[in-house]
Design an enzyme around this catalytic site. Structure first.
Site, PDB file in Angstrom:
ATOM      1  N   ILE A 292       0.778  -1.375   0.066  1.00 15.30           N
ATOM      2  CA  ILE A 292      -0.005  -0.144  -0.053  1.00 15.30           C
ATOM      3  C   ILE A 292       0.770   1.171  -0.066  1.00 15.30           C
ATOM      4  O   ILE A 292       1.613   1.255   1.074  1.00 15.30           O
ATOM      5  CB  ILE A 292      -0.898   0.087   1.211  1.00 15.30           C
ATOM      6  CG1 ILE A 292      -2.078  -0.957   1.085  1.00 15.30           C
ATOM      7  CG2 ILE A 292      -1.546   1.263   1.350  1.00 15.30           C
ATOM      8  CD1 ILE A 292      -1.591  -2.413   1.376  1.00 15.30           C
ATOM      9  N   LYS A 296       2.227  10.643  -1.996  1.00 16.60           N
ATOM     10  CA  LYS A 296       3.219  11.457  -1.654  1.00 16.60           C
ATOM     11  C   LYS A 296       4.495  10.922  -2.127  1.00 16.60           C
ATOM     12  O   LYS A 296       5.651  11.434  -1.766  1.00 16.60           O
ATOM     13  CB  LYS A 296       3.263  11.730  -0.273  1.00 16.60           C
ATOM     14  CG  LYS A 296       1.874  12.392   0.380  1.00 16.60           C
ATOM     15  CD  LYS A 296       1.817  12.586   1.855  1.00 16.60           C
ATOM     16  CE  LYS A 296       0.844  13.687   2.378  1.00 16.60           C
ATOM     17  NZ  LYS A 296      -0.424  13.121   1.727  1.00 16.60           N
ATOM     18  N   VAL A 335      -6.753   9.511   2.702  1.00 15.09           N
ATOM     19  CA  VAL A 335      -7.811   8.763   2.981  1.00 15.09           C
ATOM     20  C   VAL A 335      -8.675   9.518   3.880  1.00 15.09           C
ATOM     21  O   VAL A 335      -8.312   9.910   5.132  1.00 15.09           O
ATOM     22  CB  VAL A 335      -7.532   7.266   3.660  1.00 15.09           C
ATOM     23  CG1 VAL A 335      -8.554   6.548   4.145  1.00 15.09           C
ATOM     24  CG2 VAL A 335      -6.725   6.568   2.637  1.00 15.09           C
TER      25      VAL A 335
END
Length: 518
Positions: A292, A296, A335
Protein backbone atom coordinates in the site's frame (compact mmCIF):
# COMPACT_ATOMS: atom_id res chain seq x y z
CA UNK A 1 -52.61 18.60 35.35
CA UNK A 2 -51.13 17.43 38.63
CA UNK A 3 -48.33 15.67 36.76
CA UNK A 4 -47.58 18.87 34.86
CA UNK A 5 -47.42 20.95 38.06
CA UNK A 6 -45.16 18.41 39.77
CA UNK A 7 -42.90 18.30 36.71
CA UNK A 8 -42.59 22.09 36.64
CA UNK A 9 -41.75 22.19 40.33
CA UNK A 10 -39.10 19.50 39.91
CA UNK A 11 -37.64 21.28 36.92
CA UNK A 12 -37.34 24.60 38.71
CA UNK A 13 -36.00 22.96 41.84
CA UNK A 14 -33.40 21.06 39.81
CA UNK A 15 -32.48 24.14 37.81
CA UNK A 16 -32.00 26.24 40.92
CA UNK A 17 -29.77 23.72 42.65
CA UNK A 18 -27.79 23.16 39.50
CA UNK A 19 -27.12 26.87 39.26
CA UNK A 20 -26.09 27.04 42.88
CA UNK A 21 -23.48 24.40 42.12
CA UNK A 22 -22.34 26.26 39.02
CA UNK A 23 -22.13 29.70 40.56
CA UNK A 24 -19.91 30.65 43.46
CA UNK A 25 -22.37 32.84 45.32
CA UNK A 26 -21.03 35.14 48.00
CA UNK A 27 -22.75 37.87 49.91
CA UNK A 28 -22.46 40.29 46.98
CA UNK A 29 -25.10 39.90 44.28
CA UNK A 30 -23.69 38.72 40.92
CA UNK A 31 -25.10 40.13 37.71
CA UNK A 32 -25.48 37.54 34.91
CA UNK A 33 -26.80 37.42 31.36
CA UNK A 34 -28.64 34.45 29.89
CA UNK A 35 -27.70 33.57 26.30
CA UNK A 36 -30.80 31.97 24.77
CA UNK A 37 -34.33 33.29 25.21
CA UNK A 38 -36.17 30.10 24.33
CA UNK A 39 -37.86 27.69 26.73
CA UNK A 40 -34.70 26.86 28.66
CA UNK A 41 -33.67 30.50 28.94
CA UNK A 42 -37.04 31.73 30.14
CA UNK A 43 -37.38 28.91 32.68
CA UNK A 44 -33.87 29.60 33.92
CA UNK A 45 -34.74 33.26 34.39
CA UNK A 46 -37.83 32.20 36.34
CA UNK A 47 -35.81 29.82 38.55
CA UNK A 48 -33.34 32.59 39.44
CA UNK A 49 -35.99 35.24 40.01
CA UNK A 50 -35.70 36.78 43.43
CA UNK A 51 -32.53 34.87 44.31
CA UNK A 52 -30.46 36.71 46.91
CA UNK A 53 -27.08 36.09 45.28
CA UNK A 54 -27.87 36.15 41.54
CA UNK A 55 -29.45 38.85 39.45
CA UNK A 56 -30.39 38.24 35.82
CA UNK A 57 -30.02 41.56 34.00
CA UNK A 58 -31.14 40.47 30.54
CA UNK A 59 -31.25 37.82 27.84
CA UNK A 60 -29.34 37.52 24.57
CA UNK A 61 -30.64 35.64 21.52
CA UNK A 62 -29.57 35.34 17.89
CA UNK A 63 -33.15 35.16 16.62
CA UNK A 64 -34.50 38.49 15.33
CA UNK A 65 -38.01 37.20 16.14
CA UNK A 66 -37.21 37.17 19.87
CA UNK A 67 -35.15 40.34 20.02
CA UNK A 68 -37.07 43.24 21.52
CA UNK A 69 -39.41 40.98 23.48
CA UNK A 70 -39.73 41.11 27.25
CA UNK A 71 -39.57 37.96 29.40
CA UNK A 72 -40.41 38.40 33.10
CA UNK A 73 -39.62 42.07 32.68
CA UNK A 74 -36.22 41.31 31.14
CA UNK A 75 -35.44 42.57 27.65
CA UNK A 76 -34.18 40.21 24.94
CA UNK A 77 -31.22 41.73 23.09
CA UNK A 78 -29.25 40.80 20.00
CA UNK A 79 -25.60 39.68 20.31
CA UNK A 80 -24.43 43.10 19.11
CA UNK A 81 -25.66 44.59 22.43
CA UNK A 82 -23.64 42.17 24.54
CA UNK A 83 -20.57 44.36 25.17
CA UNK A 84 -22.69 47.35 26.17
CA UNK A 85 -24.76 45.24 28.58
CA UNK A 86 -21.63 43.76 30.15
CA UNK A 87 -20.19 47.24 30.77
CA UNK A 88 -23.47 48.73 31.97
CA UNK A 89 -24.30 45.98 34.47
CA UNK A 90 -20.78 44.85 35.35
CA UNK A 91 -21.50 41.32 34.09
CA UNK A 92 -18.72 38.72 34.31
CA UNK A 93 -20.69 35.51 33.78
CA UNK A 94 -22.92 34.22 30.97
CA UNK A 95 -25.34 31.32 31.27
CA UNK A 96 -25.62 29.53 27.91
CA UNK A 97 -29.19 28.18 27.70
CA UNK A 98 -29.66 26.83 24.18
CA UNK A 99 -29.59 23.01 24.41
CA UNK A 100 -31.24 22.52 21.03
CA UNK A 101 -28.20 24.02 19.28
CA UNK A 102 -25.47 21.66 18.15
CA UNK A 103 -22.44 21.19 20.35
CA UNK A 104 -20.30 22.86 17.70
CA UNK A 105 -22.51 25.95 17.67
CA UNK A 106 -22.57 26.16 21.46
CA UNK A 107 -18.78 25.77 21.55
CA UNK A 108 -18.35 28.56 18.98
CA UNK A 109 -20.55 30.94 20.96
CA UNK A 110 -18.88 30.03 24.25
CA UNK A 111 -15.46 30.61 22.71
CA UNK A 112 -16.40 34.10 21.52
CA UNK A 113 -17.77 34.94 24.97
CA UNK A 114 -14.66 33.65 26.74
CA UNK A 115 -12.49 35.73 24.41
CA UNK A 116 -14.23 38.74 25.97
CA UNK A 117 -13.05 37.61 29.40
CA UNK A 118 -16.45 36.28 30.46
CA UNK A 119 -17.05 33.14 32.49
CA UNK A 120 -19.40 30.84 30.57
CA UNK A 121 -21.58 27.97 31.81
CA UNK A 122 -23.71 25.85 29.47
CA UNK A 123 -26.94 24.34 30.74
CA UNK A 124 -28.63 21.16 29.45
CA UNK A 125 -32.26 20.84 28.48
CA UNK A 126 -35.05 20.25 31.00
CA UNK A 127 -35.42 16.65 29.85
CA UNK A 128 -31.74 16.09 30.52
CA UNK A 129 -31.97 17.76 33.91
CA UNK A 130 -34.78 15.48 35.13
CA UNK A 131 -33.19 12.36 33.63
CA UNK A 132 -35.57 11.58 30.78
CA UNK A 133 -33.05 12.41 28.04
CA UNK A 134 -29.47 11.22 27.77
CA UNK A 135 -26.71 13.83 27.84
CA UNK A 136 -25.29 13.21 24.37
CA UNK A 137 -23.00 14.73 21.81
CA UNK A 138 -25.36 16.56 19.47
CA UNK A 139 -22.77 17.31 16.81
CA UNK A 140 -23.99 15.52 13.69
CA UNK A 141 -21.33 12.99 12.60
CA UNK A 142 -19.63 13.85 9.33
CA UNK A 143 -19.79 11.15 6.67
CA UNK A 144 -16.43 11.49 4.89
CA UNK A 145 -17.73 10.23 1.53
CA UNK A 146 -20.09 13.18 1.15
CA UNK A 147 -17.11 15.48 0.54
CA UNK A 148 -15.74 13.63 -2.50
CA UNK A 149 -15.83 15.51 -5.81
CA UNK A 150 -16.89 12.30 -7.58
CA UNK A 151 -19.23 9.35 -7.09
CA UNK A 152 -17.97 6.96 -4.44
CA UNK A 153 -16.48 3.72 -5.74
CA UNK A 154 -18.73 1.09 -4.22
CA UNK A 155 -18.21 -2.17 -6.08
CA UNK A 156 -14.52 -2.92 -6.52
CA UNK A 157 -14.32 -6.50 -5.30
CA UNK A 158 -15.98 -9.23 -7.43
CA UNK A 159 -12.80 -10.04 -9.40
CA UNK A 160 -10.84 -10.65 -6.17
CA UNK A 161 -12.92 -13.68 -5.11
CA UNK A 162 -10.39 -16.37 -6.02
CA UNK A 163 -7.43 -14.43 -4.62
CA UNK A 164 -8.61 -14.56 -1.00
CA UNK A 165 -11.28 -17.24 -0.46
CA UNK A 166 -9.94 -20.08 1.63
CA UNK A 167 -6.48 -18.48 1.82
CA UNK A 168 -4.21 -17.63 4.76
CA UNK A 169 -3.69 -13.86 4.67
CA UNK A 170 -1.22 -11.67 6.53
CA UNK A 171 -2.16 -8.00 7.05
CA UNK A 172 0.66 -5.82 8.39
CA UNK A 173 -0.39 -2.63 10.15
CA UNK A 174 -3.67 -4.41 10.88
CA UNK A 175 -4.64 -1.97 13.62
CA UNK A 176 -4.29 1.14 11.45
CA UNK A 177 -7.01 2.91 9.48
CA UNK A 178 -6.46 1.10 6.17
CA UNK A 179 -5.14 -2.15 7.67
CA UNK A 180 -8.17 -2.62 9.93
CA UNK A 181 -10.55 -1.90 7.04
CA UNK A 182 -8.73 -4.48 4.92
CA UNK A 183 -9.33 -7.03 7.68
CA UNK A 184 -13.03 -6.14 7.82
CA UNK A 185 -13.53 -6.37 4.06
CA UNK A 186 -11.65 -9.65 3.83
CA UNK A 187 -14.45 -11.28 5.84
CA UNK A 188 -16.77 -11.29 2.82
CA UNK A 189 -14.32 -13.56 0.98
CA UNK A 190 -14.21 -16.06 3.84
CA UNK A 191 -10.44 -16.64 3.96
CA UNK A 192 -9.18 -19.57 5.99
CA UNK A 193 -7.09 -17.40 8.29
CA UNK A 194 -6.30 -13.72 8.88
CA UNK A 195 -3.00 -13.02 10.62
CA UNK A 196 -3.08 -9.49 12.05
CA UNK A 197 0.44 -8.10 12.42
CA UNK A 198 0.64 -4.86 14.43
CA UNK A 199 3.23 -2.96 16.49
CA UNK A 200 0.62 -1.19 18.67
CA UNK A 201 -0.72 -3.41 21.44
CA UNK A 202 -3.88 -1.33 21.90
CA UNK A 203 -4.67 -1.20 18.17
CA UNK A 204 -4.12 -4.95 17.84
CA UNK A 205 -6.37 -5.67 20.81
CA UNK A 206 -9.13 -3.48 19.37
CA UNK A 207 -9.24 -5.02 15.90
CA UNK A 208 -8.92 -8.57 17.26
CA UNK A 209 -11.79 -7.99 19.67
CA UNK A 210 -13.94 -6.37 16.98
CA UNK A 211 -13.53 -9.09 14.37
CA UNK A 212 -13.55 -12.15 16.62
CA UNK A 213 -17.08 -11.43 17.81
CA UNK A 214 -18.68 -11.04 14.38
CA UNK A 215 -21.08 -13.79 13.16
CA UNK A 216 -19.60 -13.76 9.64
CA UNK A 217 -16.18 -14.46 11.16
CA UNK A 218 -17.22 -17.71 12.87
CA UNK A 219 -15.35 -19.94 10.41
CA UNK A 220 -12.25 -17.74 10.11
CA UNK A 221 -9.19 -18.17 12.32
CA UNK A 222 -7.79 -14.87 13.64
CA UNK A 223 -4.18 -14.71 14.77
CA UNK A 224 -3.01 -11.47 16.46
CA UNK A 225 0.77 -10.98 16.24
CA UNK A 226 2.43 -8.19 18.19
CA UNK A 227 5.66 -7.04 16.60
CA UNK A 228 7.47 -4.78 14.14
CA UNK A 229 7.82 -5.41 10.42
CA UNK A 230 11.53 -4.73 10.83
CA UNK A 231 11.97 -7.99 12.82
CA UNK A 232 13.02 -10.35 10.02
CA UNK A 233 13.03 -13.53 12.10
CA UNK A 234 9.55 -12.85 13.45
CA UNK A 235 8.14 -11.97 10.02
CA UNK A 236 9.63 -15.07 8.42
CA UNK A 237 8.48 -17.31 11.31
CA UNK A 238 4.91 -15.97 11.08
CA UNK A 239 4.76 -16.47 7.30
CA UNK A 240 6.15 -20.00 7.60
CA UNK A 241 4.09 -21.12 10.60
CA UNK A 242 0.78 -19.91 9.17
CA UNK A 243 1.53 -20.87 5.56
CA UNK A 244 0.70 -17.40 4.30
CA UNK A 245 -0.73 -17.15 0.77
CA UNK A 246 -1.22 -13.38 0.56
CA UNK A 247 0.51 -10.44 2.26
CA UNK A 248 -1.21 -7.05 2.41
CA UNK A 249 1.54 -4.69 3.57
CA UNK A 250 -0.17 -1.66 5.12
CA UNK A 251 2.30 -1.02 7.96
CA UNK A 252 3.93 2.39 7.60
CA UNK A 253 4.67 5.63 9.40
CA UNK A 254 2.52 8.04 7.39
CA UNK A 255 2.19 11.34 9.30
CA UNK A 256 4.31 13.82 7.36
CA UNK A 257 5.35 16.18 10.22
CA UNK A 258 6.19 13.29 12.58
CA UNK A 259 8.31 11.46 10.02
CA UNK A 260 9.95 14.76 9.06
CA UNK A 261 10.93 15.20 12.71
CA UNK A 262 12.03 11.56 13.04
CA UNK A 263 13.53 10.72 9.63
CA UNK A 264 15.61 7.68 10.55
CA UNK A 265 12.65 6.01 12.30
CA UNK A 266 10.51 6.64 9.21
CA UNK A 267 13.16 5.18 6.90
CA UNK A 268 13.66 2.09 9.07
CA UNK A 269 9.94 1.33 9.21
CA UNK A 270 8.88 2.33 5.71
CA UNK A 271 11.89 1.22 3.65
CA UNK A 272 13.73 -1.46 5.59
CA UNK A 273 10.48 -2.83 7.02
CA UNK A 274 9.05 -3.20 3.51
CA UNK A 275 12.24 -4.94 2.39
CA UNK A 276 11.98 -7.33 5.36
CA UNK A 277 8.39 -8.37 4.64
CA UNK A 278 8.79 -8.51 0.85
CA UNK A 279 12.00 -10.53 1.13
CA UNK A 280 10.25 -13.04 3.41
CA UNK A 281 7.47 -13.32 0.83
CA UNK A 282 10.02 -14.01 -1.91
CA UNK A 283 11.98 -16.54 0.16
CA UNK A 284 8.89 -18.47 1.29
CA UNK A 285 7.18 -18.22 -2.12
CA UNK A 286 4.10 -16.43 -0.82
CA UNK A 287 1.63 -16.27 -3.71
CA UNK A 288 0.84 -12.54 -3.59
CA UNK A 289 2.43 -9.45 -2.02
CA UNK A 290 0.63 -6.09 -2.22
CA UNK A 291 2.28 -2.87 -1.01
CA UNK A 292 0.00 0.00 0.00
CA UNK A 293 1.63 3.24 -1.17
CA UNK A 294 0.73 6.93 -1.40
CA UNK A 295 0.63 9.82 -3.84
CA UNK A 296 3.25 11.50 -1.62
CA UNK A 297 5.76 9.06 -3.16
CA UNK A 298 5.55 10.97 -6.46
CA UNK A 299 8.39 13.52 -6.66
CA UNK A 300 8.34 13.73 -2.86
CA UNK A 301 9.10 16.88 -0.87
CA UNK A 302 9.18 15.13 2.50
CA UNK A 303 10.86 12.16 4.18
CA UNK A 304 7.64 10.17 4.41
CA UNK A 305 7.02 10.41 0.67
CA UNK A 306 10.66 9.67 -0.19
CA UNK A 307 10.65 6.62 2.09
CA UNK A 308 7.48 5.30 0.44
CA UNK A 309 8.97 5.80 -3.02
CA UNK A 310 12.02 3.82 -1.93
CA UNK A 311 9.64 1.13 -0.64
CA UNK A 312 8.03 1.01 -4.11
CA UNK A 313 11.47 0.65 -5.71
CA UNK A 314 12.33 -2.18 -3.31
CA UNK A 315 9.18 -4.07 -4.29
CA UNK A 316 9.81 -3.46 -8.00
CA UNK A 317 13.32 -4.84 -7.57
CA UNK A 318 12.12 -8.04 -5.91
CA UNK A 319 9.47 -8.42 -8.63
CA UNK A 320 12.30 -8.73 -11.17
CA UNK A 321 13.77 -11.62 -9.19
CA UNK A 322 10.53 -13.43 -8.40
CA UNK A 323 9.35 -16.61 -10.07
CA UNK A 324 6.56 -17.63 -7.71
CA UNK A 325 5.39 -14.44 -5.95
CA UNK A 326 3.24 -11.80 -7.65
CA UNK A 327 4.38 -8.39 -6.37
CA UNK A 328 2.15 -5.36 -6.88
CA UNK A 329 1.82 -1.83 -5.56
CA UNK A 330 -1.36 0.17 -4.94
CA UNK A 331 -0.97 3.95 -4.88
CA UNK A 332 -3.70 6.33 -3.85
CA UNK A 333 -4.26 9.75 -2.28
CA UNK A 334 -5.38 10.84 1.13
CA UNK A 335 -7.88 8.67 2.99
CA UNK A 336 -10.85 10.58 4.37
CA UNK A 337 -11.55 9.81 8.01
CA UNK A 338 -8.28 8.01 8.72
CA UNK A 339 -6.21 8.87 11.77
CA UNK A 340 -4.42 12.15 11.20
CA UNK A 341 -6.50 13.15 8.16
CA UNK A 342 -8.20 16.52 7.87
CA UNK A 343 -11.78 15.32 8.40
CA UNK A 344 -11.41 14.17 12.04
CA UNK A 345 -9.06 17.09 12.70
CA UNK A 346 -11.51 19.66 11.32
CA UNK A 347 -14.40 18.00 13.13
CA UNK A 348 -12.52 18.20 16.43
CA UNK A 349 -11.67 21.86 15.82
CA UNK A 350 -15.30 22.65 14.95
CA UNK A 351 -16.50 20.88 18.11
CA UNK A 352 -14.19 23.13 20.15
CA UNK A 353 -15.67 26.20 18.49
CA UNK A 354 -12.79 26.71 16.08
CA UNK A 355 -10.64 27.96 14.62
CA UNK A 356 -9.98 25.52 11.79
CA UNK A 357 -6.29 25.55 10.88
CA UNK A 358 -5.43 25.53 7.17
CA UNK A 359 -1.83 25.39 5.97
CA UNK A 360 -2.47 27.31 2.72
CA UNK A 361 -5.43 28.90 0.97
CA UNK A 362 -4.80 27.00 -2.27
CA UNK A 363 -3.68 23.59 -1.00
CA UNK A 364 -5.42 20.65 -2.72
CA UNK A 365 -5.46 16.90 -2.20
CA UNK A 366 -6.80 13.75 -3.86
CA UNK A 367 -9.20 11.91 -1.56
CA UNK A 368 -10.84 8.55 -1.20
CA UNK A 369 -12.75 6.93 1.65
CA UNK A 370 -11.25 4.19 3.79
CA UNK A 371 -13.66 1.64 2.32
CA UNK A 372 -12.66 2.66 -1.23
CA UNK A 373 -8.99 2.34 -0.34
CA UNK A 374 -9.48 -1.17 1.02
CA UNK A 375 -11.55 -2.26 -2.00
CA UNK A 376 -8.91 -0.92 -4.37
CA UNK A 377 -6.14 -2.81 -2.60
CA UNK A 378 -8.10 -6.06 -2.64
CA UNK A 379 -9.20 -5.87 -6.26
CA UNK A 380 -5.75 -4.77 -7.44
CA UNK A 381 -4.18 -7.66 -5.54
CA UNK A 382 -6.57 -9.98 -7.31
CA UNK A 383 -5.52 -8.61 -10.70
CA UNK A 384 -1.97 -9.97 -10.42
CA UNK A 385 -2.01 -12.80 -12.92
CA UNK A 386 1.42 -14.45 -12.94
CA UNK A 387 2.90 -12.16 -15.60
CA UNK A 388 6.60 -11.80 -15.01
CA UNK A 389 6.47 -8.03 -15.18
CA UNK A 390 9.97 -6.61 -15.03
CA UNK A 391 9.04 -3.84 -12.62
CA UNK A 392 5.99 -5.07 -10.71
CA UNK A 393 2.44 -3.83 -11.25
CA UNK A 394 1.66 -0.35 -9.94
CA UNK A 395 -2.08 0.32 -9.70
CA UNK A 396 -3.63 3.77 -9.37
CA UNK A 397 -7.25 4.65 -8.66
CA UNK A 398 -9.08 7.11 -10.90
CA UNK A 399 -9.74 9.56 -8.07
CA UNK A 400 -11.36 12.35 -10.04
CA UNK A 401 -10.27 15.93 -9.49
CA UNK A 402 -8.31 17.02 -6.41
CA UNK A 403 -10.28 18.75 -3.66
CA UNK A 404 -9.41 22.22 -2.38
CA UNK A 405 -8.95 21.86 1.39
CA UNK A 406 -10.47 25.27 2.12
CA UNK A 407 -13.65 24.20 0.31
CA UNK A 408 -13.69 21.04 2.39
CA UNK A 409 -13.34 23.07 5.59
CA UNK A 410 -16.20 25.40 4.63
CA UNK A 411 -18.46 22.46 3.75
CA UNK A 412 -17.73 20.81 7.08
CA UNK A 413 -18.54 24.02 8.95
CA UNK A 414 -21.88 24.20 7.12
CA UNK A 415 -22.55 20.47 7.70
CA UNK A 416 -22.06 21.01 11.45
CA UNK A 417 -24.79 23.68 11.47
CA UNK A 418 -22.36 26.56 11.95
CA UNK A 419 -21.46 29.66 9.97
CA UNK A 420 -18.05 30.77 8.67
CA UNK A 421 -16.47 33.74 10.39
CA UNK A 422 -14.84 35.94 7.74
CA UNK A 423 -14.42 39.56 6.66
CA UNK A 424 -17.78 39.33 4.91
CA UNK A 425 -19.38 37.71 7.95
CA UNK A 426 -17.60 38.95 11.12
CA UNK A 427 -20.35 37.52 13.32
CA UNK A 428 -19.80 33.98 12.05
CA UNK A 429 -19.03 31.21 14.48
CA UNK A 430 -16.06 29.25 13.08
CA UNK A 431 -12.96 30.99 11.75
CA UNK A 432 -10.43 29.52 9.30
CA UNK A 433 -6.83 30.43 10.16
CA UNK A 434 -4.00 29.97 7.65
CA UNK A 435 -0.86 28.71 9.43
CA UNK A 436 1.55 28.20 6.51
CA UNK A 437 2.76 25.04 4.79
CA UNK A 438 4.44 22.55 7.14
CA UNK A 439 8.02 21.37 6.52
CA UNK A 440 8.01 19.04 3.50
CA UNK A 441 4.35 19.71 2.64
CA UNK A 442 3.33 20.10 -1.01
CA UNK A 443 0.77 22.58 -2.26
CA UNK A 444 -0.57 20.01 -4.74
CA UNK A 445 -0.04 16.23 -4.86
CA UNK A 446 0.46 14.03 -7.95
CA UNK A 447 -0.43 10.41 -8.63
CA UNK A 448 2.05 9.64 -11.42
CA UNK A 449 5.77 10.12 -11.94
CA UNK A 450 5.45 9.58 -15.68
CA UNK A 451 2.45 10.37 -17.90
CA UNK A 452 0.33 7.67 -19.46
CA UNK A 453 -1.53 4.78 -17.87
CA UNK A 454 -2.89 1.45 -19.06
CA UNK A 455 -6.44 0.24 -18.54
CA UNK A 456 -7.33 -2.77 -16.39
CA UNK A 457 -10.44 -4.98 -16.18
CA UNK A 458 -11.89 -2.42 -13.78
CA UNK A 459 -12.78 1.02 -15.15
CA UNK A 460 -11.73 2.82 -11.97
CA UNK A 461 -8.31 1.17 -11.68
CA UNK A 462 -5.41 2.03 -13.98
CA UNK A 463 -1.95 0.53 -14.31
CA UNK A 464 1.02 2.90 -14.30
CA UNK A 465 4.29 2.25 -16.12
CA UNK A 466 7.20 3.89 -14.31
CA UNK A 467 10.96 3.46 -14.41
CA UNK A 468 12.56 1.37 -11.69
CA UNK A 469 16.12 1.15 -10.38
CA UNK A 470 18.54 -1.58 -11.32
CA UNK A 471 19.12 -4.37 -8.82
CA UNK A 472 22.60 -2.97 -8.15
CA UNK A 473 21.20 0.50 -7.42
CA UNK A 474 18.62 -0.89 -4.99
CA UNK A 475 21.28 -2.96 -3.21
CA UNK A 476 23.52 0.10 -2.92
CA UNK A 477 20.69 2.26 -1.63
CA UNK A 478 19.73 -0.29 1.04
CA UNK A 479 23.35 -0.81 2.10
CA UNK A 480 23.91 2.94 2.47
CA UNK A 481 20.62 3.41 4.34
CA UNK A 482 21.46 0.65 6.81
CA UNK A 483 24.85 2.24 7.41
CA UNK A 484 23.27 5.67 7.97
CA UNK A 485 20.75 4.20 10.41
CA UNK A 486 23.40 2.20 12.29
CA UNK A 487 25.53 5.33 12.81
CA UNK A 488 22.60 7.70 13.34
CA UNK A 489 23.73 9.77 10.36
CA UNK A 490 20.60 11.59 9.22
CA UNK A 491 22.44 13.62 6.59
CA UNK A 492 23.78 10.46 4.96
CA UNK A 493 20.24 9.06 4.82
CA UNK A 494 19.07 12.26 3.11
CA UNK A 495 21.86 11.91 0.54
CA UNK A 496 20.71 8.37 -0.29
CA UNK A 497 17.18 9.60 -0.94
CA UNK A 498 18.48 12.52 -3.00
CA UNK A 499 20.46 10.09 -5.15
CA UNK A 500 17.80 7.47 -5.80
CA UNK A 501 14.41 9.21 -5.40
CA UNK A 502 13.35 11.40 -8.30
CA UNK A 503 12.46 14.93 -7.25
CA UNK A 504 13.69 14.72 -3.66
CA UNK A 505 17.01 16.49 -4.33
CA UNK A 506 15.11 19.59 -5.53
CA UNK A 507 13.38 19.77 -2.17
CA UNK A 508 16.69 19.62 -0.32
CA UNK A 509 18.16 22.42 -2.44
CA UNK A 510 15.18 24.62 -1.58
CA UNK A 511 15.61 23.86 2.12
CA UNK A 512 19.28 24.83 2.05
CA UNK A 513 18.45 28.11 0.25
CA UNK A 514 15.68 28.90 2.73
CA UNK A 515 18.01 28.18 5.66
CA UNK A 516 20.67 30.48 4.15
CA UNK A 517 18.14 33.26 3.63
CA UNK A 518 16.79 32.80 7.15
Amino acid sequence: MLTFVISMVLIRFTMLHLLLAFLSVGHARRNVLIYGAGTTGSQLATALRGHDGIRVVGLIDDSPALQGMSILGLSVHGPEKLDALVRKHDVDRILLAMPSASQARQAAIARKLMERGLDVHSLPSFAQLVGTETLADTLVPVTPGKFLNRPAVIDLHPEAESAYRGKSILVTGAGGSVGSELCRQLLQYQPRKIVMFEVSEHALYQIDKELSGLPEAATIEFVPVLGSVTEYRLVRAVCSQHQIDVILHAAAYKHVPLVEANPLSGIVNNVLGTRTVAEAALYLEVKRFILISTDKAVRPTNVMGASKRLAELVVQDLAQKSENTDFSIVRFGNVLGSSGSVVPLFREQIARGGPITLTHEDVTRYFMTISEAARLVLIAGGMSDNRRDVSGDLFVLDMGQPIKIRDLAERMISAAGCTLKSEDNPNGEIEIVVTGLRPGEKLHEELLIEPGMLITPHEKILRARERSLTSLEVSSALRELRSAVATGNTEAAFEVMETYVEGYAERRVKQVKQAAQG
